[in-house]
Design a protein around this motif. Sequence first.
Motif, PDB file in Angstrom:
ATOM      1  N   ASN A  34       0.832  -1.202   0.000  1.00 19.25           N
ATOM      2  CA  ASN A  34       0.000   0.000   0.000  1.00 19.25           C
ATOM      3  C   ASN A  34       0.869   1.256   0.000  1.00 19.25           C
ATOM      4  N   ARG A  35       1.900   1.271   0.852  1.00 23.93           N
ATOM      5  CA  ARG A  35       2.804   2.420   0.930  1.00 23.93           C
ATOM      6  C   ARG A  35       3.549   2.600  -0.398  1.00 23.93           C
ATOM      7  N   PHE A  36       4.025   1.496  -0.961  1.00 22.77           N
ATOM      8  CA  PHE A  36       4.735   1.531  -2.241  1.00 22.77           C
ATOM      9  C   PHE A  36       3.836   2.097  -3.346  1.00 22.77           C
ATOM     10  N   ASN A  37       2.588   1.662  -3.370  1.00 21.54           N
ATOM     11  CA  ASN A  37       1.622   2.131  -4.360  1.00 21.54           C
ATOM     12  C   ASN A  37       1.361   3.633  -4.198  1.00 21.54           C
ATOM     13  N   GLU A  38       1.183   4.096  -2.973  1.00 22.81           N
ATOM     14  CA  GLU A  38       0.931   5.518  -2.722  1.00 22.81           C
ATOM     15  C   GLU A  38       2.116   6.365  -3.174  1.00 22.81           C
ATOM     16  N   GLU A  39       3.357   5.918  -2.871  1.00 24.12           N
ATOM     17  CA  GLU A  39       4.551   6.652  -3.284  1.00 24.12           C
ATOM     18  C   GLU A  39       4.637   6.732  -4.810  1.00 24.12           C
ATOM     19  N   ASN A  40       4.357   5.613  -5.473  1.00 27.28           N
ATOM     20  CA  ASN A  40       4.384   5.612  -6.935  1.00 27.28           C
ATOM     21  C   ASN A  40       3.325   6.534  -7.518  1.00 27.28           C
ATOM     22  N   GLN A  41       2.139   6.531  -6.929  1.00 29.17           N
ATOM     23  CA  GLN A  41       1.073   7.402  -7.418  1.00 29.17           C
ATOM     24  C   GLN A  41       1.478   8.869  -7.292  1.00 29.17           C
ATOM     25  N   LYS A  42       2.142   9.237  -6.194  1.00 29.21           N
ATOM     26  CA  LYS A  42       2.612  10.613  -6.010  1.00 29.21           C
ATOM     27  C   LYS A  42       3.661  10.964  -7.063  1.00 29.21           C
ATOM     28  N   LYS A  43       4.601  10.048  -7.305  1.00 29.42           N
ATOM     29  CA  LYS A  43       5.633  10.283  -8.317  1.00 29.42           C
ATOM     30  C   LYS A  43       5.018  10.478  -9.693  1.00 29.42           C
ATOM     31  N   TYR A  44       4.056   9.620 -10.029  1.00 29.05           N
ATOM     32  CA  TYR A  44       3.406   9.723 -11.339  1.00 29.05           C
ATOM     33  C   TYR A  44       2.634  11.032 -11.468  1.00 29.05           C
ATOM     34  N   ALA A  45       1.962  11.454 -10.403  1.00 32.40           N
ATOM     35  CA  ALA A  45       1.202  12.701 -10.432  1.00 32.40           C
ATOM     36  C   ALA A  45       2.142  13.895 -10.619  1.00 32.40           C
ATOM     37  N   GLU A  46       3.293  13.893  -9.909  1.00 34.58           N
ATOM     38  CA  GLU A  46       4.265  14.973 -10.056  1.00 34.58           C
ATOM     39  C   GLU A  46       4.859  14.994 -11.464  1.00 34.58           C
ATOM     40  N   ALA A  47       5.198  13.827 -11.983  1.00 33.55           N
ATOM     41  CA  ALA A  47       5.752  13.747 -13.335  1.00 33.55           C
ATOM     42  C   ALA A  47       4.727  14.205 -14.365  1.00 33.55           C
ATOM     43  N   ASP A  48       3.476  13.847 -14.178  1.00 29.90           N
ATOM     44  CA  ASP A  48       2.394  14.294 -15.072  1.00 29.90           C
ATOM     45  C   ASP A  48       2.281  15.808 -15.067  1.00 29.90           C
TER      46      ASP A  48
END
Length: 115
Positions: A34-48
């Motif tokens: 869950n933590r890994f998924n949340e971190e990835n989602q934040k990274k993807y949102a910032e990159a977007d």
Amino acid sequence: MCQLMIGSKAGFLSGFPGIESVPGPELPSVEFLNRFNEENQKKYAEADARFKESPLLKKLLEKSKLNKEKNKQETLDKYCIRGAEWGVGDCSAEGMSPDDREKFIAMLKEKAGVK
């Protein structure tokens, strides 16, 4: 008689909810995933967000918009020339003399950049 029985059986079973309506078991939650998924989602949102604000993307979108307008005009010109040659549509040269018709079509082709 056989059709009547089939129809009555279908009617009887047609209201049965089926297995897809039964909820499945609750799966255990893994905190690390869950933590890994949340971190990835934040990274993807910032990159977007960075990508959407990039000058390259803005330049490409503007170029695409200009190309769309240019291509639309080229298509309209092509159909206008075709209509003049065939004697139909808004660009029809039907009422013109043969000499005027040829001059008109040549002018349309020159305007459109067609050889």
